[in-house]
Design a protein around this motif. Structure first.
Motif, PDB file in Angstrom:
ATOM      1  N   LYS A   1      14.240  62.892  69.783  1.00 33.72           N
ATOM      2  CA  LYS A   1      15.594  63.771  68.339  1.00 33.72           C
ATOM      3  C   LYS A   1      14.799  63.717  67.385  1.00 33.72           C
ATOM      4  CE  LYS A   1      19.344  61.999  70.591  1.00 33.72           C
ATOM      5  NZ  LYS A   1      20.321  62.549  70.486  1.00 33.72           N
TER       6      LYS A   1
ATOM      7  N   ASP B   1      24.363  59.043  71.774  1.00 32.20           N
ATOM      8  CA  ASP B   1      25.376  60.276  72.200  1.00 32.20           C
ATOM      9  C   ASP B   1      26.493  59.727  72.467  1.00 32.20           C
ATOM     10  OD1 ASP B   1      23.209  62.112  71.996  1.00 32.20           O
ATOM     11  OD2 ASP B   1      23.222  63.100  73.701  1.00 32.20           O
TER      12      ASP B   1
ATOM     13  N   GLU C   1      28.026  65.877  76.809  1.00 31.69           N
ATOM     14  CA  GLU C   1      27.975  65.661  76.178  1.00 31.69           C
ATOM     15  C   GLU C   1      29.230  66.602  75.039  1.00 31.69           C
ATOM     16  OE1 GLU C   1      24.159  66.264  73.654  1.00 31.69           O
ATOM     17  OE2 GLU C   1      25.205  66.184  71.841  1.00 31.69           O
TER      18      GLU C   1
ATOM     19  N   SER D   1      26.591  63.828  68.486  1.00 38.20           N
ATOM     20  CA  SER D   1      25.279  62.813  68.685  1.00 38.20           C
ATOM     21  C   SER D   1      24.619  62.251  67.180  1.00 38.20           C
ATOM     22  CB  SER D   1      23.685  63.964  69.093  1.00 38.20           C
ATOM     23  OG  SER D   1      23.994  64.561  69.996  1.00 38.20           O
TER      24      SER D   1
HETATM   25 MG    MG Z   1      22.948  66.512  70.620  1.00 40.40          MG
END
Ligand code: MG
Ligand code: 4AD
Length: 435
Positions: A333, A351, A358, A361
Motif C-alpha cells: 500500500k 479495498d 475492485e 481503496s
Molecule cells: Mg486500489
C-alpha cells in the motif's frame, strides 16, 4: 414559427391525452417516417421519448403531407399542431400538424443507426459517440450516472462533508512514482493529478470532512475492459476517523445511492434490462490473510503479493456482491497508509470489491510527520519532493482516513456493462484520444 415559439414547446412525456384538442409545439430529431398511402407518420424523438406526428391525406395541407416523405433521419424539426387521443401512439396521444419547420438537416449516410436496430461494434460507436448517445440504451447509462452522482453527493452533504476542488496540475506524485502523465508547464516539469490524495488529507485538517468528485489521470499501460487513462474519482477524507469509520461511510453511501438511483431510474433500468439490488450493510469483511486461505489450492500467491486479476476472478466465484478485503501487507500500500500498531506486517487499509472487480481503496492515514517521512523513504521516494505536503503536518494534523472510488466501475455494476468504456461519455484509453 418564431424563435419564441420553440420555448413554448412541450416534451414528449407531457404530450398526454388530457391535452386533446389543444394546440402544442414539439421539437426533436426525426427517428423514422412511415407511409401507409392515405396516412403518413413522422416519429420524432426528444430527450424523454418519442412523439407521433400523424398526417392523414386530405386533412393536412398537401405541402405538409409531401414534406413527410422528404425528411431524413436525425433531421431536427419543430412541429406545431393539434393534440389528438390515439391509443396506439406513445403516451396515448399524437399531433396532427399545421406547421412543420426544419431546424436543421443531417447527412443521409449516418455512421450509426440511432434506433440501435442495426448493431455496431463498440469502436464504431465510440468513433461517432454523439450519434451513439442518441440510442436510448446509451442515453440510459448516462441518465443513471447523473442520478448516481446526485445521490452520492446528497449522502455526503447530509453526512456533513464539504465539497472541495483541488489542483489537477501537480508537481509531485501521490500514489508512487509510476503511472504519471508528465506535462510541459512553462519552464518546469509538471504532472496531471493521479489522485487528490495529498490535498484532501491537508484539507481534512481544516474542514474535517471533505469530498471531491473530479477527473484524475493514470498512465496505465493496461488496455483492459476495466482500466481507463482518465477517470472520475469520488474521494473523501475525514478527520478524527479511522479505516472502519470510512468503510461505514462508504457502504452507507453506496446503499443510499443505489436506493435513490433505483427509485429515480426505473425507466432507464428497464431499457437496459437491469434491476438494482440494494445491498445490505454492513458489507462482509475479510482480511488479506483470510482471502489467501480461500484461494489456497486454487492459486499460488506468496504473502505480500497483490491479489491480481486471475485471483480476483476466482474470488468473484466464491464471494458475491460487495465485500471488503482489509489489512493488506504494509509493503503493498502507498506511503500515506498507516501501519497497524500491533502487527506491522499489515496496514490499516481496505479495498472494496464487487464480485471480482475492485471499486474502491482506502484506509487510515499516517498523521505523524516523522513516521510519514520514514514511510516515504522505505518506498524509495524522496521526502524533499514532498516538502509542501510535509510542512502541513507541522500545523496540527488530526488523525484522519479516507477512500477513493472509481465512479465508472460503480456505474458498470448498476448498468450491467462489462466494458468500462460504455460508462464514460468520451473514454480515454491507451489508443483512444478522440473524439
Ligand atoms: Mg486500489
Ligand atoms: O486504488 P486506487 O489507486 O486508490 C487511490 O487512488 C487512493 N488515493 C484512494 C485513497 O483514498 N486511499 O484508486 C481508487 C479506485 C480504484 O479502486 C478503482 O475503482 C479506480 O479508482 N481506478 C480506476 N478505474 C479505472 N481505470 C483505472 N486506470 C483506475 N485506476 C483506479
Amino acid at each position: 414559427m418564431k424563435p419564441e415559439d420553440l420555448k413554448k414547446r412541450i416534451l414528449s412525456r407531457q404530450l398526454t391525452p388530457d391535452l386533446e384538442g389543444q394546440e402544442a409545439i414539439v421539437c426533436g430529431w426525426v427517428s423514422h417516417t412511415r407511409d401507409l398511402g392515405g396516412i403518413r407518420f413522422i416519429v420524432i424523438r426528444d430527450k424523454y421519448g418519442e412523439i407521433q406526428v400523424t398526417l392523414p391525406k386530405g386533412k393536412v395541407n398537401e405541402e405538409l403531407f409531401n414534406l413527410a416523405d422528404k425528411l431524413g433521419m436525425e433531421w431536427v424539426v419543430a412541429v406545431k399542431g393539434v393534440v389528438k387521443n390515439e391509443k396506439r401512439a406513445p403516451q396515448g396521444a399524437e399531433i396532427i400538424p399545421e406547421e412543420i419547420e426544419i431546424l436543421n438537416r443531417a447527412i443521409s449516410q449516418l455512421p450509426l443507426d440511432p434506433t440501435g436496430r442495426i448493431s455496431a461494434d463498440l469502436d464504431t460507436r465510440l468513433n461517432a459517440r454523439i450519434m451513439d448517445l442518441r440510442r436510448p440504451q446509451t442515453q440510459a447509462i448516462f441518465k443513471i450516472n447523473h442520478h448516481l452522482l446526485r445521490f452520492i453527493r446528497e449522502y455526503l452533504i447530509k453526512e456533513d462533508f464539504i465539497e472541495i476542488n483541488t489542483p489537477k496540475i501537480i508537481a509531485t506524485a501521490t500514489e508512487g512514482g509510476t503511472e504519471l502523465f508528465p506535462l510541459a508547464y512553462f519552464e518546469k516539469e509538471a504532472f496531471l493529478a493521479q489522485s487528490p490524495q495529498l490535498y484532501k488529507e491537508q484539507l481534512s485538517s481544516v474542514f474535517e470532512r471533505v469530498f471531491e468528485i473530479a477527473p484524475i489521470w493514470r498512465a496505465e499501460m493496461h488496455n483492459t475492459t476495466r482500466h481507463l487513462n482518465e477517470l472520475i474519482m469520488v474521494d473523501i477524507e475525514m478527520a478524527y476517523g479511522n479505516m472502519y469509520d470510512v468503510m461505514e461511510v462508504l457502504e452507507n453511501m453506496i446503499k443510499y445511492a443505489f436506493e435513490g438511483t433505483s427509485r429515480e431510474c426505473q425507466k432507464e433500468l428497464k431499457i437496459l434490462n437491469q434491476k438494482i439490488e440494494v445491498p445490505k450493510t454492513p458489507f462482509p469483511r475479510y482480511t488479506y490473510d483470510e482471502v489467501l486461505k480461500m484461494l489456497e489450492n486454487k492459486m499460488e500467491i506468496s504473502w505480500g503479493e497483490d491479489i491480481g486479476t486471475e485471483a480476483c476472478k476466482i474470488l468473484g466465484e466464491l464471494l458475491n456482491g460487495f465485500y471488503f478485503i482489509i489489512e493488506w501487507p504494509s509493503t503493498s500500500k502507498p506511503f500515506y497508509i498507516k501501519i497497524k500498531e500491533d502487527d506491522p506486517r499489515v496496514s490499516e487499509s481496505f479495498d472494496l470489491n464487487f464480485d471480482w472487480l475492485e471499486i474502491c481503496s482506502g484506509g487510515t492515514r499516517v498523521h505523524d510527520k516523522e513516521k510519514l517521512i520514514s514511510r516515504l523513504s522505505e518506498q524509495g521516494l524522496n521526502p524533499s519532493s514532498f516538502k509542501f505536503h510535509l510542512q502541513t503536518f507541522d500545523y496540527g494534523m488530526p488523525p484522519h482516513a479516507g477512500f477513493g472510488l472509481g465512479l465508472a466501475r460503480l456505474l458498470m455494476i448498476i448498468t450491467g456493462m462489462s466494458n468500462i468504456r460504455e460508462c464514460v461519455l468520451f473514454p480515454r484509453d491507451r489508443t483512444r484520444l478522440t473524439p
